[in-house]
Scaffold this motif. Structure first.
Motif, mmCIF file in Angstrom:
data_model
loop_
_atom_site.group_PDB
_atom_site.id
_atom_site.type_symbol
_atom_site.label_atom_id
_atom_site.label_comp_id
_atom_site.label_asym_id
_atom_site.label_seq_id
_atom_site.Cartn_x
_atom_site.Cartn_y
_atom_site.Cartn_z
ATOM 1 N N PRO A 91 0.820 -1.225 0.000
ATOM 2 C CA PRO A 91 0.000 0.000 0.000
ATOM 3 C C PRO A 91 0.849 1.268 0.000
ATOM 4 O O PRO A 91 0.484 2.269 -0.621
ATOM 5 C CB PRO A 91 -0.822 -0.131 1.289
ATOM 6 C CG PRO A 91 -0.894 -1.596 1.545
ATOM 7 C CD PRO A 91 0.438 -2.124 1.114
ATOM 8 N N TYR A 94 1.984 1.980 -3.490
ATOM 9 C CA TYR A 94 0.900 2.609 -4.254
ATOM 10 C C TYR A 94 0.784 4.097 -3.912
ATOM 11 O O TYR A 94 0.677 4.941 -4.812
ATOM 12 C CB TYR A 94 -0.414 1.901 -3.945
ATOM 13 C CG TYR A 94 -1.634 2.690 -4.366
ATOM 14 C CD1 TYR A 94 -2.014 2.752 -5.695
ATOM 15 C CD2 TYR A 94 -2.385 3.395 -3.420
ATOM 16 C CE1 TYR A 94 -3.126 3.494 -6.084
ATOM 17 C CE2 TYR A 94 -3.493 4.148 -3.801
ATOM 18 C CZ TYR A 94 -3.861 4.185 -5.136
ATOM 19 O OH TYR A 94 -4.947 4.922 -5.517
ATOM 20 N N ALA A 300 -6.943 4.851 1.998
ATOM 21 C CA ALA A 300 -5.682 4.147 1.738
ATOM 22 C C ALA A 300 -4.496 4.972 2.212
ATOM 23 O O ALA A 300 -3.552 4.452 2.829
ATOM 24 C CB ALA A 300 -5.563 3.843 0.249
ATOM 25 N N VAL A 304 -1.748 4.018 5.117
ATOM 26 C CA VAL A 304 -0.306 4.017 4.868
ATOM 27 C C VAL A 304 0.419 4.887 5.893
ATOM 28 O O VAL A 304 1.455 4.486 6.454
ATOM 29 C CB VAL A 304 -0.012 4.513 3.435
ATOM 30 C CG1 VAL A 304 1.474 4.812 3.250
ATOM 31 C CG2 VAL A 304 -0.472 3.481 2.420
#
Length: 559
Positions: A91, A94, A300, A304
């Motif tokens: 993650p 990303y 998300a 993170v």
């Protein structure tokens, strides 16, 4: 017609080939003398008796139940550490590849700090967080030191940046319109990611996983501090057999076993890296990251940041807090105690280890940059199997038992004509061995990005290869050279496995000093260990942040 003379002429090595061989000669001599010779000597000393090879001893060690237990734990914990690191770091890859948010560049540097930290600092940080008298015990009465969970979390802490940089670099170059097209055709967000993005990322994920597995397979300092007597990797067992039991035959067999495993891992990694480079060539240019859109992307990003805060920043913060903790509150007592020889742990004040480490690391950096830059220059152009084999050889010190290398220095370099055992330069030489692969991996992309037509133009104008390098390559590669030097300095500063054998008692390095303090009972020793670990952590962090200011590292240059 006599065709023999033209045929012979065609077989003569070209000027470029001769120049490449001249560049390879010093790195080859360096690795032969300070890597291959000590490793071969210590292995031969262990497996030869009365002039005969004792191969039966090797079979006994490999089939021994204790060895199989150590091997199983080594493989098991490396696989579990790799899985946990991927789960936590993908993650993050990303977020750094696709999202834009305030403080991104600084945070990108911060997540790389744990990777360049010495393993003993990682162990000390998690000991302060999870161990006796640590934050977890203070809050909830729970201790996780000497448990496998402490080892796995510490390994994820150390290798988080590997996944973020290796996978994130490819992810940033993938065309997002392919995934958007899958969404338009009715696929959900997860289905589109699984069917479109994940297959494209597989080479980078596999390369990152292999690197994490390699680093955790050969783990030493972290296991020594957090594993206790219950857990031992091959590297820890080699140290125990060598330094504590003086059983060189067993240590030699275990070293060869580890070397064989590492060689197989490096071969697999080289194959996957070539596929990753092909994937980079097939993707579009890097896309501009965008601000998070919608609840899913904001969620998300929040997840993170929470992982980074808890996994990466909290252990370092607790380490600093414990270094300031003194009886009755907080203060600088542990730091002031570093100026004293009270306790008898060292022949000199622990504070002197800082200056000693800086001198060692500076000399090791000069050696590593010289050797690594010559090797990278020779590898810049595609070549045959011999040069590719040398490229793989450069990576071997990262996976070979540092304990074997360090003890090999003592055994192999203690008699004429190489009576170097008492020479202070042995420590920087051992540190440079570990730093050279980082220099090569940093310089290769930089040198390969230089337009070869510039070199050809210089050659047409009569410049020699040395002058071409000095006046064409060096000015264009100057910043990359500074980055390589910075990484070499940080890596050398934290080298522990080999240094623990060859550092003199009156000139310990910082990692050796931390390990010795943690190995002795007493509140003062523990406080001093936390203080020295904090100093070492700050030195590495400042070095890395300076590098990030020089030039943001591109993905893949880290390893």
């Amino acid at each position: 017609m006599d065709l023999s003379r033209p045929a012979i002429a065609r077989r003569r090595p070209s000027r470029a080939t001769l120049a490449r061989l001249a560049l390879l000669a010093p790195p080859l001599a360096f690795f032969a003398l300070f890597f291959a010779y000590p490793v071969a000597t210590i292995t031969g000393r262990g497996l030869r008796e009365d002039g005969a090879w004792q191969f039966g001893r090797a079979a006994e060690v490999i089939t021994d139940a204790d060895t199989l237990g150590v091997l199983w734990f080594t493989v098991w914990q490396a696989a579990a550490s790799t899985a946990l690191t991927l789960a936590l770091a993908l993650p993050g890859a990303y977020a750094f590849a696709r999202l834009d948010f305030p403080g991104k560049r600084l945070l990108h540097a911060v997540v790389t700090v744990p990777f360049v930290l010495p393993t003993v600092v990682t162990g000390a940080a998690f000991l302060a967080l999870l161990g006796r008298g640590g934050l977890l015990e203070d809050l909830w009465g729970i201790r996780l030191d000497t448990s496998v969970w402490a080892i796995l979390l510490a390994h994820a802490f150390f290798n988080y940046a590997v996944v973020v940089r290796v996978v994130g670099g490819l992810w940033a170059q993938l065309d997002p319109r392919q995934e958007e097209a899958a969404r338009l055709l009715g696929a959900g967000p997860f289905a589109a990611w699984r069917r479109v993005t994940l297959p494209a990322l597989q080479p980078a994920v596999a390369a990152a996983a292999l690197l994490v597995f390699l680093f955790t397979f050969t783990s030493f300092g972290t296991i020594q501090i957090l594993g206790g007597p219950r857990y031992a990797t091959l590297e820890v067992e080699i140290y125990r057999q060598t330094a504590q039991l003086l059983d060189l035959p067993t240590a030699a067999v275990l070293s060869l076993l580890q070397l064989a495993a590492v060689t197989a891992l490096l071969a697999a990694h080289a194959l996957i890296v070539r596929r990753t480079e092909a994937a980079h060539r097939l993707t579009s240019a890097a896309r501009t990251a965008h601000r998070p859109r919608g609840a899913a992307q904001w969620g998300a990003l929040a997840a993170v940041l929470a992982v980074i805060a808890l996994l990466l920043l909290l252990p370092l913060a607790v380490l600093i807090e414990r270094s300031l903790s003194v009886p009755g509150g907080y203060g600088l007592g542990n730091y002031r105690a570093l100026a004293s020889t009270e306790g008898g742990t060292f022949l000199v004040a622990p504070w002197e280890a800082i200056g000693t480490s800086l001198r060692y690391a500076a000399v090791a950096t000069v050696i590593a940059v010289a050797v690594g830059t010559l090797a990278a220059a020779a590898l810049t152009r595609r070549a045959g199997r011999l040069v590719r084999g040398f490229d793989a050889l450069l990576m071997l010190p990262l996976g070979t038992s540092a304990v074997t290398v360090g003890f090999g220095f003592l055994i192999a370099l203690d008699e004429p004509p190489l009576d170097l055992r008492s020479w202070w330069l042995l420590v920087p030489l051992a540190q440079a061995l570990v730093a050279v692969p980082f220099v090569v991996r940093t310089m290769l992309p930089v040198l390969r990005s230089i337009d070869d037509r510039l070199r050809q133009a210089a050659a047409v104008l009569g410049a020699s290869p040395a002058r071409t390098w000095r006046e064409v390559d060096l000015p264009l590669a100057r910043r990359g050279l500074l980055v390589a030097a910075g990484f070499a300095f940080a890596v050398s500063l934290g080298e522990f496995g080999a240094t623990v054998f060859i550092a003199r008692a009156d000139a310990p390095s910082l990692p050796v000093a931390v390990a010795r303090l943690l190995g002795r009972a007493g509140e003062l020793n523990y406080g001093q260990a936390m203080a020295l670990s904090t100093v070492l952590m700050l030195l590495c962090a400042v070095t890395l942040l300076v590098l990030e200011r020089l030039r943001p590292l591109r993905s893949g240059e880290l390893v």
